[in-house]
Design a protein around this motif. Sequence first.
Motif, PDB file in Angstrom:
ATOM      1  N   ILE A  80      83.486  18.684  55.577  1.00  0.00           N
ATOM      2  CA  ILE A  80      84.498  18.236  54.628  1.00  0.00           C
ATOM      3  C   ILE A  80      84.785  16.748  54.864  1.00  0.00           C
ATOM      4  CG2 ILE A  80      86.922  18.502  53.958  1.00  0.00           C
ATOM      5  CD1 ILE A  80      85.175  20.832  53.063  1.00  0.00           C
ATOM      6  N   GLN A  81      84.799  15.966  53.786  1.00  0.00           N
ATOM      7  CA  GLN A  81      85.134  14.537  53.875  1.00  0.00           C
ATOM      8  C   GLN A  81      86.648  14.333  53.897  1.00  0.00           C
ATOM      9  OE1 GLN A  81      82.728  12.104  54.083  1.00  0.00           O
ATOM     10  NE2 GLN A  81      81.272  13.783  54.196  1.00  0.00           N
ATOM     11  N   SER A  82      87.341  15.070  53.036  1.00  0.00           N
ATOM     12  CA  SER A  82      88.804  14.999  53.010  1.00  0.00           C
ATOM     13  C   SER A  82      89.354  16.351  52.592  1.00  0.00           C
ATOM     14  CB  SER A  82      89.288  13.905  52.053  1.00  0.00           C
ATOM     15  OG  SER A  82      88.990  14.248  50.720  1.00  0.00           O
ATOM     16  N   LEU A  83      90.543  16.664  53.082  1.00  0.00           N
ATOM     17  CA  LEU A  83      91.179  17.941  52.784  1.00  0.00           C
ATOM     18  C   LEU A  83      92.685  17.749  52.834  1.00  0.00           C
ATOM     19  CD1 LEU A  83      90.233  21.438  53.937  1.00  0.00           C
ATOM     20  CD2 LEU A  83      92.539  20.672  54.371  1.00  0.00           C
ATOM     21  N   SER A  84      93.358  18.388  51.899  1.00  0.00           N
ATOM     22  CA  SER A  84      94.815  18.370  51.866  1.00  0.00           C
ATOM     23  C   SER A  84      95.273  19.746  51.404  1.00  0.00           C
ATOM     24  CB  SER A  84      95.297  17.290  50.895  1.00  0.00           C
ATOM     25  OG  SER A  84      96.697  17.347  50.767  1.00  0.00           O
ATOM     26  N   PHE A  85      96.192  20.358  52.154  1.00  0.00           N
ATOM     27  CA  PHE A  85      96.705  21.684  51.794  1.00  0.00           C
ATOM     28  C   PHE A  85      98.187  21.749  52.127  1.00  0.00           C
ATOM     29  CE2 PHE A  85      97.811  26.051  52.992  1.00  0.00           C
ATOM     30  CZ  PHE A  85      97.595  26.677  51.780  1.00  0.00           C
TER      31      PHE A  85
ATOM     32  N   ASN B 198      95.647  18.721  56.939  1.00  0.00           N
ATOM     33  CA  ASN B 198      94.428  18.011  56.554  1.00  0.00           C
ATOM     34  C   ASN B 198      93.271  18.458  57.441  1.00  0.00           C
ATOM     35  OD1 ASN B 198      94.353  16.302  58.937  1.00  0.00           O
ATOM     36  ND2 ASN B 198      96.134  15.264  58.048  1.00  0.00           N
ATOM     37  N   LYS B 199      92.116  17.856  57.251  1.00  0.00           N
ATOM     38  CA  LYS B 199      90.913  18.329  57.947  1.00  0.00           C
ATOM     39  C   LYS B 199      91.031  18.257  59.466  1.00  0.00           C
ATOM     40  CE  LYS B 199      88.072  14.155  58.034  1.00  0.00           C
ATOM     41  NZ  LYS B 199      86.771  13.608  57.686  1.00  0.00           N
ATOM     42  N   THR B 200      91.788  17.301  59.993  1.00  0.00           N
ATOM     43  CA  THR B 200      91.910  17.175  61.449  1.00  0.00           C
ATOM     44  C   THR B 200      92.782  18.280  62.052  1.00  0.00           C
ATOM     45  OG1 THR B 200      93.764  15.635  61.265  1.00  0.00           O
ATOM     46  CG2 THR B 200      91.554  14.672  61.394  1.00  0.00           C
ATOM     47  N   ASP B 201      93.454  19.061  61.209  1.00  0.00           N
ATOM     48  CA  ASP B 201      94.261  20.184  61.703  1.00  0.00           C
ATOM     49  C   ASP B 201      93.428  21.422  61.996  1.00  0.00           C
ATOM     50  OD1 ASP B 201      96.786  18.881  61.617  1.00  0.00           O
ATOM     51  OD2 ASP B 201      96.774  19.091  59.439  1.00  0.00           O
ATOM     52  N   ASP B 202      92.153  21.441  61.591  1.00  0.00           N
ATOM     53  CA  ASP B 202      91.297  22.587  61.893  1.00  0.00           C
ATOM     54  C   ASP B 202      91.181  22.724  63.404  1.00  0.00           C
ATOM     55  OD1 ASP B 202      88.773  24.184  62.398  1.00  0.00           O
ATOM     56  OD2 ASP B 202      88.819  24.230  60.207  1.00  0.00           O
TER      57      ASP B 202
ATOM     58  N   ASN C  34      83.914  19.673  64.229  1.00  0.00           N
ATOM     59  CA  ASN C  34      82.802  20.459  63.686  1.00  0.00           C
ATOM     60  C   ASN C  34      83.180  21.234  62.425  1.00  0.00           C
ATOM     61  OD1 ASN C  34      81.078  19.647  65.775  1.00  0.00           O
ATOM     62  ND2 ASN C  34      81.930  21.209  67.122  1.00  0.00           N
ATOM     63  N   PHE C  35      84.452  21.445  62.238  1.00  0.00           N
ATOM     64  CA  PHE C  35      84.979  22.131  61.057  1.00  0.00           C
ATOM     65  C   PHE C  35      86.128  21.289  60.533  1.00  0.00           C
ATOM     66  CE2 PHE C  35      82.678  25.490  63.055  1.00  0.00           C
ATOM     67  CZ  PHE C  35      82.315  26.359  62.038  1.00  0.00           C
ATOM     68  N   PRO C  36      86.568  21.477  59.324  1.00  0.00           N
ATOM     69  CA  PRO C  36      86.241  22.490  58.323  1.00  0.00           C
ATOM     70  C   PRO C  36      84.917  22.195  57.616  1.00  0.00           C
ATOM     71  CG  PRO C  36      87.891  20.997  57.452  1.00  0.00           C
ATOM     72  CD  PRO C  36      87.652  20.589  58.882  1.00  0.00           C
ATOM     73  N   LEU C  37      84.403  23.241  56.959  1.00  0.00           N
ATOM     74  CA  LEU C  37      83.138  23.152  56.246  1.00  0.00           C
ATOM     75  C   LEU C  37      83.281  23.691  54.827  1.00  0.00           C
ATOM     76  CD1 LEU C  37      80.684  24.583  58.942  1.00  0.00           C
ATOM     77  CD2 LEU C  37      81.025  22.180  58.356  1.00  0.00           C
ATOM     78  N   ALA C  38      82.472  23.142  53.940  1.00  0.00           N
ATOM     79  CA  ALA C  38      82.265  23.739  52.622  1.00  0.00           C
ATOM     80  C   ALA C  38      80.934  24.458  52.712  1.00  0.00           C
ATOM     81  CB  ALA C  38      82.203  22.658  51.547  1.00  0.00           C
TER      82      ALA C  38
ATOM     83  N   THR D 183      78.652  29.842  44.259  1.00  0.00           N
ATOM     84  CA  THR D 183      79.930  29.144  44.311  1.00  0.00           C
ATOM     85  C   THR D 183      80.094  28.448  45.664  1.00  0.00           C
ATOM     86  OG1 THR D 183      82.315  29.368  43.943  1.00  0.00           O
ATOM     87  CG2 THR D 183      81.232  31.134  45.161  1.00  0.00           C
ATOM     88  N   ILE D 184      81.174  27.709  45.778  1.00  0.00           N
ATOM     89  CA  ILE D 184      81.497  26.992  47.012  1.00  0.00           C
ATOM     90  C   ILE D 184      82.697  27.673  47.664  1.00  0.00           C
ATOM     91  CG2 ILE D 184      82.369  24.792  47.935  1.00  0.00           C
ATOM     92  CD1 ILE D 184      79.459  24.663  47.081  1.00  0.00           C
ATOM     93  N   GLY D 185      82.658  27.782  48.975  1.00  0.00           N
ATOM     94  CA  GLY D 185      83.787  28.313  49.732  1.00  0.00           C
ATOM     95  C   GLY D 185      84.190  27.327  50.813  1.00  0.00           C
ATOM     96  N   LEU D 186      85.364  27.535  51.360  1.00  0.00           N
ATOM     97  CA  LEU D 186      85.908  26.671  52.410  1.00  0.00           C
ATOM     98  C   LEU D 186      86.045  27.487  53.687  1.00  0.00           C
ATOM     99  CD1 LEU D 186      87.349  23.983  53.230  1.00  0.00           C
ATOM    100  CD2 LEU D 186      89.463  25.003  52.357  1.00  0.00           C
ATOM    101  N   ASP D 187      85.744  26.880  54.824  1.00  0.00           N
ATOM    102  CA  ASP D 187      85.969  27.491  56.147  1.00  0.00           C
ATOM    103  C   ASP D 187      86.929  26.566  56.886  1.00  0.00           C
ATOM    104  OD1 ASP D 187      85.927  28.573  58.679  1.00  0.00           O
ATOM    105  OD2 ASP D 187      83.761  28.885  58.700  1.00  0.00           O
ATOM    106  N   PHE D 188      88.212  27.008  56.969  1.00  0.00           N
ATOM    107  CA  PHE D 188      89.281  26.162  57.507  1.00  0.00           C
ATOM    108  C   PHE D 188      90.254  27.049  58.264  1.00  0.00           C
ATOM    109  CE2 PHE D 188      93.335  23.706  56.195  1.00  0.00           C
ATOM    110  CZ  PHE D 188      93.239  22.815  57.243  1.00  0.00           C
ATOM    111  N   VAL D 189      90.394  26.824  59.581  1.00  0.00           N
ATOM    112  CA  VAL D 189      91.301  27.592  60.426  1.00  0.00           C
ATOM    113  C   VAL D 189      92.272  26.600  61.069  1.00  0.00           C
ATOM    114  CG1 VAL D 189      91.512  29.184  62.362  1.00  0.00           C
ATOM    115  CG2 VAL D 189      89.483  29.276  60.898  1.00  0.00           C
ATOM    116  N   PHE D 190      93.588  26.877  60.916  1.00  0.00           N
ATOM    117  CA  PHE D 190      94.570  25.912  61.405  1.00  0.00           C
ATOM    118  C   PHE D 190      95.830  26.619  61.872  1.00  0.00           C
ATOM    119  CE2 PHE D 190      94.914  26.553  56.906  1.00  0.00           C
ATOM    120  CZ  PHE D 190      96.260  26.540  56.600  1.00  0.00           C
TER     121      PHE D 190
END
Length: 182
Positions: free
Chosen positions: A65-70, A80-84, A89-93, A104-111
């Motif tokens: 992931i280049q950028s993420l906001s949730f 954001n992505k640094t909270d994984d 190494n993660f998050p990933l699309a 389709t595309i999915g997200l792998d994000f654990v925080f």
Amino acid sequence: MKLAKKLTLATTGIFLALNILDIRNASAALITYDFNVVSSTFTGRGSFTFDDTTFSNDFTPAAKIQSLSFKFDNESIVYNKTDDINYPNFPLAFQTTLLTGNSTIGLDFVFDDKNPLSDLSYEIVGDDFTAFSRTDLNANPVFGTVSYTKVPEPATLAACLATCSVAFFAKRKGISLKKARA
């Protein structure tokens, strides 16, 4: 006759513009998706961007992931992505195929929850959402769903706008010519 020339010129211009925009889209490979989380306890919205030219050659192709906001609804905390928990190494699309056969595309994000008094962790994997306690193994997890929507690229929107504008003016010009002849 002048209208036919103008219409031909406008159509040719749109055709060339669309082809130029497609060339730019091929080289600009950043793709953005919006996503929504829904469960009985939690709802939230976010977006992420990734470079689709960097998909791995694994059985399930993945890209960083280049950028993420949730953000959960009714909360001010933004993740954001640094909270994984496995960053960097993660998050990933990742690319996945649904039972319908559609890709389709999915997200792998654990925080972890950013509230220091909370022991909750959250997991988004594909279309599944889970909230669970890190410390109480007897606590029931909360399950939910994740839905994704691809955000149109600006070049695609510009091409659509240009096409609609030319069609509008051509139609308007045709109406004024009919009034002048009548």
